[in-house]
Design a protein around this motif. Structure first.
Motif, PDB file in Angstrom:
ATOM      1  N   UNK A 676      29.011  61.746 -19.163  1.00 57.45           N
ATOM      2  CA  UNK A 676      29.232  63.016 -19.850  1.00 57.45           C
ATOM      3  C   UNK A 676      30.651  63.525 -19.625  1.00 57.45           C
ATOM      4  N   UNK A 677      31.247  63.169 -18.480  1.00 53.93           N
ATOM      5  CA  UNK A 677      32.630  63.548 -18.167  1.00 53.93           C
ATOM      6  C   UNK A 677      33.377  62.304 -17.692  1.00 53.93           C
ATOM      7  N   UNK A 794      32.898  49.443 -17.707  1.00 62.31           N
ATOM      8  CA  UNK A 794      33.218  49.301 -19.126  1.00 62.31           C
ATOM      9  C   UNK A 794      32.569  50.426 -19.921  1.00 62.31           C
ATOM     10  N   UNK A 795      31.381  50.839 -19.513  1.00 65.02           N
ATOM     11  CA  UNK A 795      30.697  51.929 -20.189  1.00 65.02           C
ATOM     12  C   UNK A 795      31.451  53.243 -20.002  1.00 65.02           C
ATOM     13  N   UNK A 802      35.972  57.123 -26.697  1.00 63.17           N
ATOM     14  CA  UNK A 802      35.358  57.964 -27.727  1.00 63.17           C
ATOM     15  C   UNK A 802      35.673  59.428 -27.491  1.00 63.17           C
ATOM     16  N   UNK A 803      35.752  59.823 -26.245  1.00 55.16           N
ATOM     17  CA  UNK A 803      36.088  61.203 -25.921  1.00 55.16           C
ATOM     18  C   UNK A 803      37.498  61.576 -26.332  1.00 55.16           C
ATOM     19  N   UNK A 831      22.732  53.668 -24.202  1.00 54.23           N
ATOM     20  CA  UNK A 831      23.235  54.554 -23.154  1.00 54.23           C
ATOM     21  C   UNK A 831      24.531  55.221 -23.612  1.00 54.23           C
ATOM     22  N   UNK A 832      25.435  54.419 -24.183  1.00 51.73           N
ATOM     23  CA  UNK A 832      26.726  54.938 -24.626  1.00 51.73           C
ATOM     24  C   UNK A 832      26.566  55.979 -25.726  1.00 51.73           C
ATOM     25  N   UNK A 833      25.755  55.686 -26.728  1.00 51.49           N
ATOM     26  CA  UNK A 833      25.590  56.619 -27.846  1.00 51.49           C
ATOM     27  C   UNK A 833      24.892  57.894 -27.414  1.00 51.49           C
ATOM     28  N   UNK A 834      23.919  57.781 -26.526  1.00 47.45           N
ATOM     29  CA  UNK A 834      23.200  58.976 -26.064  1.00 47.45           C
ATOM     30  C   UNK A 834      24.139  59.947 -25.375  1.00 47.45           C
TER      31      UNK A 834
END
Length: 906
Positions: A676-677, A794-795, A802-803, A831-834
């Motif tokens: 998230x951050x 990597x995630x 994206x941020x 996980x990434x999209x969520x």
């Protein structure tokens, strides 16, 4: 014939000849502020003085005395700590008997012991209250770790004033239950006289003295740690150090922070110590490990020749284990002589004790100066031992070495011997005769009065050929092989049989593909070190650990049942989690932690169609790879608030490794890497991959872009549809993946300005395999995914891309499809999209499977096309997919969208 006694010192006992333990407990406060207990926690340490221990014990004794004789026996069902020790001492001082119960007992055994002992009051921890109430509805609980105002708090029994009762020598002080290696546990009442005899005798050996600090890494429900590890040090005014857990790092931490000089341990602990020391060298490579093995072997050889050069030689190493540590006391089960020699060669003093619950416990002691480490030592002062040859097997091919020494079953008599089992008069009559107790152990005495134990009467196997075989030795030989973790030997139909627990990590390390083949080879190789009549005729492989007591002894009465189950089931493990009651003491101890138990339950639910044990391999048995770790570690973090980082993942091979990582991390102040951050969690290396290429690299990248575009447009006649769908920011492109051509085709399909704002993810082994690949990948702005170390970094980096408003290309299948068909998507994309809340563009690449499928080195001409689908939000995918969790539904929804695009464009 009475045997010679071991020397126990030439000074008078520091203890008074009291009739009970009451005077020792009353005397605690005379030591004032001297440390009585050092209790380590995962974070921090509590220290308690003798003044505090004395006041708490006596306050409880006064309060319990008021309760009257209805509480003739009071149970303790709790882990070692200040409160539980004070409770045990207070119960004894009140004139009652403390019933020591193992917190890891199964429900039926727990209920049986409570009923058998007749106790109506139990001191316990709050985590055990439900089990106790289910075991006996009307039982009264005194909870050690709740607030003062809780009605169940043990503090309701504390009293500042009141008379303390007189306690007699023959009064019952404690009730222990045998470990049940050959049958159900039996109640063993021990009197004040029994225990006081042990305290005085051990004190007179001078193995420990004023100023020593004793580490106790064992539970209190066994007589050995209760008497030798707790009562003896406290009677001498010494400090007891309790580790936070029984994991290697916490044991070492306790030795260091507690300034431990002596350890009260069992052979399995010392085996782990030596293995841990060796692992420090093996971590540096095979050559350092080989050098350590050779030097240790030389040191052992010199030690046996009375040339103790190992002490100065290994001094730097010992300082890292515990700079103050001097003596290792071993009991509970036989200490392997070679292990004892290694400990001596490393520079420690080793004392070996032998005894049973019924003898409270010590009968013999082998002092550190002894050179006969195969022996259990000589009888302690006041103890008489003799052998009954009638108990020897009558086979005509028995152990000739044993017969030549005219041994037999060892019988004991003395002040430490109990007076009979609780509620078992027939068993008492069988084992006790005129004060002589039948130990059930076979052995002999040498010419110098040293005693040797060769096995148990109850476990002796007489083969069809008349040979007498003890399983312990065979099990040790088998377990010495790298491929075998554990072995349990029993009588089979055609000779000796065994249950074998393999070591998958070692088998994999040696590149043996088949576990059956590896274990068969190991049994064959081990047999060369055994007599012909000791060799295994039949064996079955099991994945679950063998049933053992808390002190590490195999519960032999359960082996036959396990063997029959293995014979019926074959090597196919039964799905579902292993029953906790069948786990080893160490594994039960792990699951006693709340966070660890939650992770175990999470694994049981996630892998409910698989067999789950502490020895289950994530890779071999559960099929967990680096990308699957993404989902698993996220779930662990969300469920228990613990981050399993990539460094930890690299260390994890089996379930037990993960549980230990969770235990080590639990309770600390954790700042998890957050999707998230993500910017706050980026490492310097991750930031490097996110920087755009410099001017020169950018120019080369532009040249390569146009060169690749020309080739794709002319040679492969590339056609592109739906370019308008990628006109946005923070988009994730999720293409299908069938060929090494796919990245080049996709790069040619994306307009240059859009591609300049786009990053890629790629397997490190391929994208950064050599300097050329690494340079091209760097210019293309590729984030490496390293399966060996996990993919979480990597995630994090992808979320940061994206941020920042950039786009990302993610091959969600995780690898090329060998058939050309769409494969299941890996969980990382969900996980990434969520967490990023970015929209995703399904991308269909066609023709590359015909041009360059898996296995083809050079491409062949073919018509290629790229179709960009309509962007989908995570919420839309969540509604379209199936699964228990949002990330699972998003992944499933994306798979459905890709499949639909593929079907639409046929």
């Amino acid at each position: 014939m009475a045997l010679a006694a071991a020397p126990t010192g030439n000074r008078d006992s520091v203890l008074k000849k009291d009739e009970s333990l009451a005077n020792i407990i009353d005397d605690f406060r005379s030591h004032g502020e001297a440390e009585a207990l050092v209790q380590l926690h995962r974070k921090g340490v509590d220290r308690y003085s003798y003044e505090q221990l004395g006041e708490r014990s006596l306050a409880l004794a006064r309060g319990l005395a008021v309760a009257g004789r209805k509480h003739r026996r009071v149970a303790l069902f709790a882990e070692p700590g200040f409160a539980s020790m004070a409770a045990a001492l207070g119960i004894i001082r009140a004139g009652f008997s403390v019933v020591l119960i193992d917190v890891q007992l199964g429900d039926s055994e727990l209920a049986g012991i409570i009923a058998d002992s007749g106790c109506r009051l139990v001191f316990t921890g709050r985590q055990h209250t439900r089990r106790l109430q289910e075991a006996k509805e009307d039982i009264e609980l005194a909870v050690l770790d709740v607030d003062d105002d809780d009605e169940k708090s043990w503090r309701r029994f504390l009293a500042d004033e009141g008379d303390l009762p007189d306690v007699g020598a023959e009064d019952e002080a404690a009730l222990f239950y045998t470990s049940g290696t050959t049958g159900p546990p039996k109640g063993v009442p021990l009197s004040h006289a029994n225990l006081l005899f042990q305290v005085e005798t051990v004190a007179a050996t001078e193995l420990v003295e004023q100023g020593d600090r004793v580490m106790l890494p064992l539970p209190l429900h066994h007589v050995y740690p209760f008497v030798i590890g707790m009562l003896v040090p406290l009677s001498l005014g010494l400090a007891i150090v309790l580790p936070a857990s029984l994991t290697g790092p916490q044991i070492l931490r306790a030795m260091d922070e507690g300034e431990v000089t002596a350890v009260i341990g069992v052979p399995r602990l010392y085996k782990a110590m030596v293995a841990g020391i060796r692992s420090r060298f093996s971590a540096k490579g095979e050559f350092p490990a080989l050098i350590f093995d050779k030097v240790l072997a030389i040191a052992v050889s010199l030690e046996k020749r009375n040339m103790p050069l190992g002490r100065p030689l290994f001094a730097p190493l010992r300082s890292k284990v515990g700079s103050a540590l001097e003596i290792l006391a071993s009991g509970g089960s036989p200490l392997d002589p070679e292990l004892a020699w290694k400990l001596r060669a490393l520079g420690w003093k080793v004392a070996i004790g032998y005894g049973l619950t019924e003898t409270s416990p010590l009968l013999t002691i082998n002092l550190p100066e002894s050179k006969k480490l195969e022996s259990i030592g000589r009888p302690i002062d006041g103890v008489e031992l003799r052998f009954d040859p009638e108990s020897l097997p009558q086979g005509d091919k028995g152990d000739e070495d044993q017969k030549s020494r005219h041994g037999g079953e060892l019988l004991a008599k003395g002040p430490g011997v109990f007076s009979g089992y609780l509620n078992l008069p027939e068993k008492t009559e069988e084992d006790l005769e005129n004060g002589w107790f039948r130990t059930g152990d076979l052995g002999y005495e040498d010419e110098e009065g040293f005693i040797y134990v060769t096995g148990r009467v109850s476990t002796l196997i007489v083969t069809e050929g008349g040979e007498n075989v003890q399983p312990d030795h065979i099990e040790e030989v088998l377990a010495e092989h790298d491929f075998i973790k554990e072995a349990g030997v029993l009588a089979g139909e055609d000779g000796l049989a065994a249950l074998i627990v393999p070591d998958p990590a070692e088998i994999r390390k040696n590149e043996v593909a088949d576990i059956d083949e590896a274990v068969g080879r190991a049994v064959e190789e081990s047999s060369r070190n055994l007599a012909s009549y000791q060799r295994i005729a039949d064996f079955y492989i099991v994945r679950d650990s063998l049933p053992r007591t808390r002190l590490g002894k195999i519960k032999r009465h359960l082996l036959e049942k396990r063997f029959e189950e293995a014979k019926e089931q074959g090597d196919e493990p039964q799905p579902g989690p292993m029953d906790e009651s069948e786990m080893s003491a160490e594994d039960k101890n792990l699951l006693a932690e709340e966070e660890v138990k939650e992770v175990w339950e999470l694994l049981a639910k996630r892998f409910q169609t698989k067999r789950l044990t502490p020895d289950t391999s994530f890779q071999l048995d559960l099929g967990v790879d680096s990308l699957e770790w993404l989902n698993l570690t996220m779930e662990i973090r969300e469920r228990v608030g613990i981050e399993i980082d990539e460094e930890a993942i690299a260390r994890i091979e089996v379930v037990r490794d993960l549980l230990e990582e969770v235990k080590q991390a639990s309770g600390g102040e954790i700042e998890p890497a957050s999707l998230d951050k993500p910017e706050e969690s980026l490492s310097q290396k991750q930031k490097k991959y996110l920087r755009p290429p410099g001017r020169v690299a950018g120019g080369v990248a532009a040249l390569l872009y146009w060169l690749n575009r020309i080739i794709m447009r002319t040679v492969f006649r590339l056609q592109v549809e739906g370019v308008e769908n990628i006109d946005g920011e923070s988009l994730v492109f999720a293409p299908n993946h069938v060929s090494y051509l796919d990245p080049f085709v996709l790069a040619a399909a994306v307009p240059k300005k859009r591609l300049e704002r786009t990053y890629w993810t790629g397997l490190k082994a391929a994208a950064f395999h050599n300097p050329f690949n690494a340079a091209v990948s760097r210019m293309a702005k590729t984030i490496p995914v390293d399966p060996e170390k996990g993919a979480f970094s990597a995630l994090i980096a992808s979320a940061a891309v994206l941020g920042r408003g950039k786009n990302l290309i993610w091959f969600a299948e995780g690898g090329r499809s060998p058939s050309g068909e769409l494969q299941p998507l890996r969980p990382g994309i969900g996980v990434l999209l969520e967490h990023s809340r970015s929209s995703v563009v399904p991308v269909l690449i066609r023709g590359t499977y015909q041009a360059m499928p898996v296995g083809r080195i050079f491409p062949r001409p073919a018509r290629l096309s790229v179709i960009f689908g309509t962007p989908l939000t995570p919420a839309e995918l969540d509604n379209q997919g199936e699964g228990d969790r949002s990330q699972e539904r998003i992944t499933a929804g994306l798979h459905r969208a890709l499949a639909a695009l593929q079907e639409q464009k046929k």
